[in-house]
Design a protein around this motif. Sequence first.
Motif, PDB file in Angstrom:
ATOM      1  N   ASP A 122     -10.513  -6.970   9.421  1.00  0.00           N
ATOM      2  CA  ASP A 122     -10.124  -5.958  10.403  1.00  0.00           C
ATOM      3  C   ASP A 122     -10.547  -6.387  11.802  1.00  0.00           C
ATOM      4  N   PRO A 123      -9.700  -7.135  12.506  1.00  0.00           N
ATOM      5  CA  PRO A 123      -8.370  -7.605  12.086  1.00  0.00           C
ATOM      6  C   PRO A 123      -8.490  -8.768  11.110  1.00  0.00           C
ATOM      7  N   GLN A 124      -7.392  -9.085  10.450  1.00  0.00           N
ATOM      8  CA  GLN A 124      -7.374 -10.247   9.553  1.00  0.00           C
ATOM      9  C   GLN A 124      -7.425 -11.521  10.380  1.00  0.00           C
ATOM     10  N   VAL A 125      -8.435 -12.339  10.095  1.00  0.00           N
ATOM     11  CA  VAL A 125      -8.591 -13.622  10.770  1.00  0.00           C
ATOM     12  C   VAL A 125      -8.739 -14.700   9.713  1.00  0.00           C
ATOM     13  N   VAL A 126      -7.955 -15.770   9.841  1.00  0.00           N
ATOM     14  CA  VAL A 126      -8.029 -16.898   8.918  1.00  0.00           C
ATOM     15  C   VAL A 126      -8.589 -18.103   9.673  1.00  0.00           C
ATOM     16  N   SER A 127      -9.576 -18.730   9.067  1.00  0.00           N
ATOM     17  CA  SER A 127     -10.162 -19.943   9.631  1.00  0.00           C
ATOM     18  C   SER A 127      -9.670 -21.154   8.845  1.00  0.00           C
ATOM     19  N   TYR A 128      -9.091 -22.109   9.565  1.00  0.00           N
ATOM     20  CA  TYR A 128      -8.667 -23.377   8.982  1.00  0.00           C
ATOM     21  C   TYR A 128      -9.626 -24.460   9.478  1.00  0.00           C
ATOM     22  N   GLU A 129     -10.380 -25.061   8.566  1.00  0.00           N
ATOM     23  CA  GLU A 129     -11.236 -26.199   8.901  1.00  0.00           C
ATOM     24  C   GLU A 129     -10.466 -27.460   8.542  1.00  0.00           C
ATOM     25  N   LEU A 130     -10.025 -28.203   9.546  1.00  0.00           N
ATOM     26  CA  LEU A 130      -9.182 -29.370   9.322  1.00  0.00           C
ATOM     27  C   LEU A 130     -10.003 -30.590   8.934  1.00  0.00           C
ATOM     28  N   ASN A 131      -9.406 -31.424   8.087  1.00  0.00           N
ATOM     29  CA  ASN A 131     -10.000 -32.720   7.768  1.00  0.00           C
ATOM     30  C   ASN A 131      -9.976 -33.566   9.042  1.00  0.00           C
ATOM     31  N   PRO A 132     -11.140 -34.007   9.542  1.00  0.00           N
ATOM     32  CA  PRO A 132     -11.170 -34.769  10.799  1.00  0.00           C
ATOM     33  C   PRO A 132     -10.348 -36.054  10.762  1.00  0.00           C
ATOM     34  N   SER A 167       8.898 -14.566   8.824  1.00  0.00           N
ATOM     35  CA  SER A 167       7.939 -13.840   7.986  1.00  0.00           C
ATOM     36  C   SER A 167       6.518 -14.350   8.176  1.00  0.00           C
ATOM     37  N   GLY A 168       5.618 -13.442   8.483  1.00  0.00           N
ATOM     38  CA  GLY A 168       4.218 -13.785   8.665  1.00  0.00           C
ATOM     39  C   GLY A 168       3.909 -14.227  10.073  1.00  0.00           C
ATOM     40  N   TYR A 169       4.708 -15.129  10.596  1.00  0.00           N
ATOM     41  CA  TYR A 169       4.490 -15.598  11.965  1.00  0.00           C
ATOM     42  C   TYR A 169       4.656 -14.454  12.969  1.00  0.00           C
ATOM     43  N   ASP A 170       5.561 -13.528  12.662  1.00  0.00           N
ATOM     44  CA  ASP A 170       5.779 -12.404  13.581  1.00  0.00           C
ATOM     45  C   ASP A 170       4.658 -11.375  13.504  1.00  0.00           C
ATOM     46  N   GLN A 171       3.687 -11.583  12.620  1.00  0.00           N
ATOM     47  CA  GLN A 171       2.547 -10.683  12.511  1.00  0.00           C
ATOM     48  C   GLN A 171       1.270 -11.293  13.108  1.00  0.00           C
ATOM     49  N   ILE A 172       1.375 -12.488  13.667  1.00  0.00           N
ATOM     50  CA  ILE A 172       0.218 -13.141  14.273  1.00  0.00           C
ATOM     51  C   ILE A 172       0.025 -12.649  15.705  1.00  0.00           C
ATOM     52  N   ALA A 173      -1.224 -12.356  16.054  1.00  0.00           N
ATOM     53  CA  ALA A 173      -1.556 -11.920  17.417  1.00  0.00           C
ATOM     54  C   ALA A 173      -1.955 -13.096  18.298  1.00  0.00           C
ATOM     55  N   ALA A 189      -2.091  -9.436  13.944  1.00  0.00           N
ATOM     56  CA  ALA A 189      -2.000  -8.078  14.478  1.00  0.00           C
ATOM     57  C   ALA A 189      -1.966  -7.063  13.343  1.00  0.00           C
ATOM     58  N   THR A 190      -1.311  -7.439  12.248  1.00  0.00           N
ATOM     59  CA  THR A 190      -1.280  -6.632  11.026  1.00  0.00           C
ATOM     60  C   THR A 190      -1.557  -7.575   9.859  1.00  0.00           C
ATOM     61  N   PRO A 191      -2.177  -7.081   8.782  1.00  0.00           N
ATOM     62  CA  PRO A 191      -2.516  -7.966   7.665  1.00  0.00           C
ATOM     63  C   PRO A 191      -1.275  -8.644   7.092  1.00  0.00           C
ATOM     64  N   PHE A 192      -1.454  -9.857   6.607  1.00  0.00           N
ATOM     65  CA  PHE A 192      -0.368 -10.584   5.959  1.00  0.00           C
ATOM     66  C   PHE A 192      -0.907 -11.165   4.655  1.00  0.00           C
ATOM     67  N   ALA A 193      -0.427 -10.617   3.537  1.00  0.00           N
ATOM     68  CA  ALA A 193      -0.984 -10.966   2.235  1.00  0.00           C
ATOM     69  C   ALA A 193      -0.783 -12.433   1.886  1.00  0.00           C
TER      70      ALA A 193
END
Length: 566
Positions: A122-132, A167-173, A189-193
Amino acid sequence: MRRPLRATALAAVTISAALVVTACGGGSDGSSEDGAGGGTAPAAGAQDLNPHPVNDLRQGGTYKVAIQQWINQYNPNQTDGTQGDASAITALVEPDLFTFDAKGVPHSNPDFLASAKVVSTDPQVVSYELNPKAKWSDGKPLGVADFEAQWKALSGKDKAFQVASTSGYDQIAKVEQGKDEHEVRVTFATPFADWQMLFDPLLPASLNATPDSFNKSWAGQAPVTGNAWKVGAYDKTAKTITLVPDGNWWGEKPRLDKYIFWAMDSRARTDAYLNKEIDEAPAATPEAYQRLKGDKDTDFRIGARWDQVTLSMNGARGPLQDVRARQAVSLGVDREALATVAGKDMPFRPKAVNNHLFMPNQEGYRDNAGAFARRDVARAKKLLDEAGWKEEGAGKPRAKDGKPLVLEYVMPADAVPLAEDQAKLTQQMLGEIGIKVDLRKVPADDYFDRYVHRGNYDLTQFRQVDRIYRSSSYRDYRQPDGDNAFNNYGRVSSPEVDKLMVEASRTTDISKQIALYNEADARIWELGHSVPLYQRPQITAIRKGLANAGAPGLGDENSVRIGWLK
């Protein structure tokens, strides 16, 4: 075979096309004793890849597969890039952030991600840890610029980007750098399952920079890559695309020297396989299976794929603009008869599908067909009467305002005999309710680009595959936006279906999510959007001695471990 199509796969493929729990491994053909379709269809999670450790494989060799047409667009997110084989090739040469197990569950791919997780709800935040170590073929490291450009291109805000799905991209803030250059944070901006569906494959910022680069720069080529494979050669004359190992790859090296895709007439595939010109061939049609099963150098590998054969109706032109006419077609087609034809002389009979969004062997499947579950000639005729199409006598098409009721059924010129048989059966069935169906064959290379994608048909039959992420089906049924129909080629839609599917994509409670998708499906049936026919069996004839490839079902193959046994 190649990695199956997933998040961006969208893919519609013709019924004649080949693509894409412990593996069965040995290559039994799975036939019942009488060989007449008496066997049981594989359960969800079934796959057969002939698994072997890499120590069992020799280094080198070539793997040759057939595809159904020359690839004209390699951007899988562009409206013309949704053809299945194109997305399959892209998935091999571009960063695939997630891989799928046999049950269709996504897992972070360590070649590209050290981790990927929801760090806030709340809000939904996704963390991507990239392979260096991960970088593009132009030497640039994967980073926040790639994620941000892909989000902005696919958000739907700039209509000049001809996107296949938002889909999904339109829900990113927002998309921003995390603690360092190797962490990317995506805030919704809104959760995306189905958040794992996004950025897979990840594509370079240069592709997504402008509408012109997005729409045109990957036409006929993939100029920037970032995976174990790169394109070694495009040969339009020979119709081959040759992938070779990328010497700058930081992960496990491929066992093969070459991975060749050869565009050929669908009818030629069985002969090409038997002549040892290719190493795998689809065996999911009766004629192909019967010819291939006698080859002693062949394994049959069988899996349970999300693979629906669909009769698409175009609601944007001609008689099918009337929902009653579309409903009449739904009722006039005997789906059980078409499934029976598809299963003749096969190891098992395909299952008729009473749901647009779930397969019969998938969690969440409900029978939502209601009154459309069975052929009903009397009701179909009544609907056509109500729509003003009057009977003109035995053997004649109905007519309205002096015009006969005629629909054009478009199909590729290289359609296999099963596809032709089913088209003729459909023609006969609809003729019995007063609809004349003209069969029109078009060049195979034009079938998608000039007909399906452009809505230049009344009826056509193709396959929808790998809609494992539930929200990935939204593009097939959403309301068009101006000239962009997304994957809703027949342009049949409603605000109610849109609302239900968007709400479902934002619902993280699985049971509530499933209920919403099934409610949407019931409305899709009433709209007469399309007629889901049956779940196509995944049966692949493949050369003995080839390991870690074949029928992945809901899962993925690991392309670097495909190889020939010592």
